[in-house]
Scaffold this active site. Structure first.
Site, PDB file in Angstrom:
ATOM      1  CE  LYS A 188      -3.720  -2.329  -0.366  1.00  0.00           C
ATOM      2  NZ  LYS A 188      -4.445  -3.117   0.604  1.00  0.00           N
TER       3      LYS A 188
HETATM    4  C1  LIG Z   1      -5.499  -4.222   0.890  1.00  0.00           C
HETATM    5  C2  LIG Z   1      -6.983  -3.998   0.945  1.00  0.00           C
HETATM    6  C3  LIG Z   1      -7.737  -4.284   2.087  1.00  0.00           C
HETATM    7  C4  LIG Z   1      -7.186  -5.029   3.253  1.00  0.00           C
HETATM    8  O1  LIG Z   1      -6.092  -4.443   3.831  1.00  0.00           O
HETATM    9  P1  LIG Z   1      -5.254  -5.277   4.937  1.00  0.00           P
HETATM   10  O2  LIG Z   1      -4.504  -4.217   5.670  1.00  0.00           O
HETATM   11  O3  LIG Z   1      -4.359  -6.201   4.168  1.00  0.00           O
HETATM   12  O4  LIG Z   1      -6.211  -6.011   5.784  1.00  0.00           O
HETATM   13  C5  LIG Z   1      -9.060  -3.912   2.115  1.00  0.00           C
HETATM   14  N1  LIG Z   1      -9.651  -3.335   1.053  1.00  0.00           N
HETATM   15  C6  LIG Z   1      -8.969  -3.076  -0.084  1.00  0.00           C
HETATM   16  C7  LIG Z   1      -9.682  -2.416  -1.215  1.00  0.00           C
HETATM   17  C8  LIG Z   1      -7.622  -3.424  -0.180  1.00  0.00           C
HETATM   18  O5  LIG Z   1      -6.963  -3.209  -1.325  1.00  0.00           O
END
Ligand SMILES: *Cc1c(COP(=O)(O)O)cnc(C)c1O
Length: 387
Positions: A188
């Site tokens: 991210k």
């Molecule tokens: C990555 C992601 C999540 C989950 O994030 P985590 O921190 O890995 O639990 C939720 N929604 C979207 C759209 C994502 O891309």
């Protein structure tokens, strides 16, 4: 350690500097490795970054979305409206609480939930809406918040892609929704390895999330009413979860957050370079943010057109053969066996999501990429498209 092997450009690499490393070492040497002073500092800094919100750290965005839904009162038999074009985490948390997701197709321009199709999906059971700011481009929040107001629905923003993103000159996190949840997963825009942050201006929701992220233990109740009890005393007020962030993760987060705006600028720069050099090809380039919005550029998703003469899967394989890692965001939820079979969904029920999925390719876009890396990506795309 260098992740690039044999000159292969991976799809994503986190940007961790010596500040993060030294801070982690400091935590390890301090003897305090779980939730503690660094977590508190990260929450304070995050609250300041967004501006005047409560920030509650958790060990993933998935955990954060779960806690947010629980805190706004979503429970068994309720329905929650969300987009079909997202990661399964967005919808699985609805199931954790015994509620049912109701999927809405996307706007094929923005790839965000088609706000004009939400109202038709509202039933007496509908309790909440989870908009997802796909790739970091804000959803049509005015429309979504207006619908929510009209039907008294809670709004929880899945901002896993949206740090920092703006809608109408306002940072995501400052809109009139109930809760906003960010992800610090490895790929991210900022990372803590694994981690997430819940943001809200509602003190009751914040309090509930804080209690439920750590076993349903209420320290505040202890402080307020039991102040004569010894320091080892605590009270369990609900069957909570184990979702707290560690100081090791927060150590990384503190410095990643300091760089969040710089990271966004670099991502935007690479996106602009792609835009310039991939125009006039048989591909649809990603949508741009309106003038008063800010795009986080978490993802750069191109769509191959019929004229490209190459199938999406073959395109990704050929890119890989040329040393470029690509990915697909997302396989729409209604195509996955669990969601398809549980809710009797057909591929053609969400035609825009289906069409987008079949042609979508996410190109590498991250701050560790050099200008040369970006030009290698462009060169490879052109070769694969034989232009
Ligand atoms: C990555 C992601 C999540 C989950 O994030 P985590 O921190 O890995 O639990 C939720 N929604 C979207 C759209 C994502 O891309």
């Amino acid at each position: 350690m260098e992740l690039k092997k044999n000159n292969f450009l991976p799809f994503a690499v986190p940007d961790i500097g010596s500040e993060e490393i030294n801070e982690v070492v400091d935590s390890l040497q301090s003897g305090w490795v779980t939730t503690g002073p660094k977590t508190k500092k990260f929450e304070k800094n995050f609250s300041d970054f967004i501006g005047g919100v409560e920030a509650i750290s958790v060990n993933s965005a998935t955990a954060g979305l779960h806690l947010a839904l629980e805190a706004v009162g979503v429970g068994a038999g309720d329905e929650v409206i969300t987009t079909a074009y997202t990661f399964t985490a967005t919808a699985e948390v609805i199931r954790y609480l015994g509620a049912d997701p109701v999927f809405v197709d996307i706007d094929p321009e923005t790839l965000n939930i088609d706000a004009s199709k939400i109202e038709k999906k509202i039933s007496p059971r509908t309790k909440a809406i989870i908009p997802v700011h796909f790739a970091g481009l804000a959803c049509d929040m005015d429309t979504i918040l207006e619908i929510a107001g009209k039907y008294n629905l809670r709004v929880i923003e899945d901002a896993a892609h949206a740090l920092p993103s703006k809608y109408n000159n306002k940072l995501i996190g400052l809109l009139n929704s109930d809760v906003t949840v960010y992800s610090f997963y490895a790929t991210k825009t900022i990372t803590t390895g694994e981690g997430g942050m819940i943001v809200t201006r509602n003190a009751e929701i914040a309090e509930r999330c804080r209690i439920m992220r750590l076993h349903g233990i209420s320290r505040d109740a202890f402080d307020r009413y039991q102040s004569k009890k010894p320091s080892w005393h605590y009270e369990v007020v609900a069957p909570g979860y184990k979702y707290n962030m560690t100081d090791i993760a927060a150590s990384i987060g503190i410095h990643q957050l300091n760089k969040a705006n710089k990271f966004q600028s670099r991502r935007q720069e690479i996106a602009a370079y792609y835009d310039q050099n991939l125009s006039n090809l048989p591909v649809i380039l990603p949508p741009h943010a309106p003038t008063n919005d800010l795009h986080s550029w978490h993802l750069y998703v191109i769509r191959l057109t019929g004229e490209s003469g190459v199938a999406r899967d073959d395109f990704i394989q050929s890119m890989s053969d040329k040393g470029i890692g690509c990915s697909v965001h997302f396989i729409p939820l209604h195509l996955h066996p669990y969601w398809r079979d549980t809710y009797h969904l057909k591929a053609e029920d969400y035609p825009k999501s289906l069409l987008t999925y079949e042609s979508a390719v996410s190109l590498p876009l991250y701050t560790k990429m050099t200008d040369e890396d970006a030009s290698r990506v462009v060169f490879a795309v052109k070769e694969v498209l034989s232009v």
